[in-house]
Write a protein that holds these residues in place. Structure first.
Motif, short mmCIF file in Angstrom:
data_model
loop_
_atom_site.label_atom_id
_atom_site.label_comp_id
_atom_site.label_asym_id
_atom_site.label_seq_id
_atom_site.Cartn_x
_atom_site.Cartn_y
_atom_site.Cartn_z
N SER A 1 2.76 -18.43 13.87
CA SER A 1 3.66 -17.22 14.45
C SER A 1 3.61 -16.17 13.51
O SER A 1 3.70 -15.14 13.88
N ASN A 2 3.89 -16.39 12.06
CA ASN A 2 4.07 -15.52 11.15
C ASN A 2 2.60 -14.89 10.91
O ASN A 2 2.63 -13.59 10.65
N ILE A 3 1.47 -15.34 10.93
CA ILE A 3 0.25 -15.20 10.88
C ILE A 3 0.00 -13.95 12.01
O ILE A 3 -0.25 -13.01 11.81
N VAL A 4 0.34 -14.28 13.29
CA VAL A 4 0.18 -13.52 14.41
C VAL A 4 1.13 -12.25 14.22
O VAL A 4 0.63 -11.13 14.38
N ARG A 5 2.34 -12.42 13.96
CA ARG A 5 3.12 -11.11 13.66
C ARG A 5 3.09 -10.32 12.72
O ARG A 5 3.13 -9.11 12.70
N TYR A 6 2.81 -10.83 11.57
CA TYR A 6 2.72 -10.02 10.33
C TYR A 6 1.68 -9.94 9.36
O TYR A 6 1.60 -9.05 8.67
N SER A 7 0.60 -10.63 9.75
CA SER A 7 -0.70 -10.66 8.72
C SER A 7 -1.63 -9.28 9.01
O SER A 7 -2.32 -9.11 7.91
N GLY A 8 -1.71 -8.88 10.18
CA GLY A 8 -2.68 -8.10 10.37
C GLY A 8 -4.32 -8.90 10.52
O GLY A 8 -5.17 -7.90 10.58
N ALA A 9 -4.26 -9.99 10.50
CA ALA A 9 -5.32 -10.62 10.64
C ALA A 9 -6.17 -10.52 12.04
O ALA A 9 -5.51 -10.39 12.93
N ALA A 10 -7.45 -10.47 11.80
CA ALA A 10 -8.40 -10.49 12.91
C ALA A 10 -8.85 -11.88 13.31
O ALA A 10 -9.32 -12.10 14.24
N GLU A 11 -8.78 -12.81 12.26
CA GLU A 11 -9.23 -14.06 12.44
C GLU A 11 -8.35 -15.12 11.82
O GLU A 11 -7.99 -14.78 10.48
N ALA A 12 -8.14 -16.21 12.43
CA ALA A 12 -7.25 -17.31 11.69
C ALA A 12 -7.94 -18.61 11.80
O ALA A 12 -8.55 -18.81 12.96
N GLN A 13 -7.65 -19.90 11.03
CA GLN A 13 -8.00 -20.96 11.07
C GLN A 13 -6.95 -21.91 10.81
O GLN A 13 -6.25 -21.54 9.88
N VAL A 14 -7.07 -22.90 11.67
CA VAL A 14 -5.97 -24.13 11.42
C VAL A 14 -6.79 -25.26 11.26
O VAL A 14 -7.24 -25.52 12.36
N ARG A 15 -6.37 -26.07 10.15
CA ARG A 15 -7.12 -27.32 10.02
C ARG A 15 -6.25 -28.43 9.77
O ARG A 15 -5.16 -28.13 9.13
N LEU A 16 -6.28 -29.56 10.32
CA LEU A 16 -5.74 -30.85 10.05
C LEU A 16 -6.51 -31.68 9.46
O LEU A 16 -7.47 -32.22 10.16
N VAL A 17 -6.33 -32.15 8.31
CA VAL A 17 -7.12 -33.29 7.74
C VAL A 17 -6.36 -34.44 7.26
O VAL A 17 -5.01 -34.26 6.63
N LYS A 18 -6.78 -35.77 7.72
CA LYS A 18 -6.17 -37.04 7.30
C LYS A 18 -6.86 -37.73 6.10
O LYS A 18 -7.99 -37.85 6.44
#
Length: 125
Positions: A41-58
Motif C-alpha cells: 500500500s505504501n508503494i502504491v500511495r507514495y513511490s510514484g512507481a510504474a511497476e512493482a514486484q512482490v516475491r515470496l521465497v521459502k
C-alpha cells in the motif's frame, strides 16, 4: 504488477496462496499478510512507481518476502520511529506501519539497486 489500489487484493491473494502452499502456520501467515498490506500500500500511495514486484521465497525454515519497485528511492528503515508512548491525538502521522512490520519480522533490509527499491522481509517459520 501495476502498483494501483486495485491490485492490492490481487497481491494479497498471491501471497496468501503461496503461504498456504508452503504450509505456513496461520499466526505467521497473518503477520506476513499485514506486512504485505502495509508495504505494498505504501508503494502504491507514495513511490510514484510504474511497476512493482512482490516475491515470496521459502528456503528451509525461512521465508523472504521481497518487494521491489521502480519508484523514487526511499529507505523506510531510515524513517524516524513513532513515539508509541504518546496518545493517538498527540502522535505524529505516519511511520507506525513500518514500525509494526519491523517488530513482526526477524529481519528487514533495504537497498536501492539498478533503479529499484528492494525491501526484503525475513521470517523464520
Amino acid at each position: 504488477v501495476n502498483p494501483t489500489m486495485e491490485t492490492v487484493p490481487q497481491v494479497a491473494a498471491f501471497v496468501e496462496e503461496h503461504l498456504e502452499k508452503f504450509q505456513v502456520p496461520t499466526k505467521l501467515s497473518m503477520k506476513l499478510l499485514v506486512a504485505v498490506d502495509e508495504i505494498y500500500s505504501n508503494i502504491v500511495r507514495y513511490s510514484g512507481a510504474a511497476e512493482a514486484q512482490v516475491r515470496l521465497v521459502k528456503e528451509e525454515d525461512t521465508l523472504r518476502l521481497i518487494f521491489s519497485d521502480n519508484g523514487k528511492p526511499y529507505n523506510p528503515l531510515e524513517a524516524k520511529e513513532p513515539d508509541i508512548t504518546a496518545s493517538a491525538e498527540d502522535r505524529a502521522i505516519g511511520g507506525l506501519g513500518i514500525f509494526m512490520v519491523r517488530k513482526m519480522m526477524d529481519n528487514v533490509e533495504y537497498m536501492y539497486k539498478d533503479g529499484q527499491n528492494v525491501l526484503t522481509l525475513t521470517m523464520k517459520v
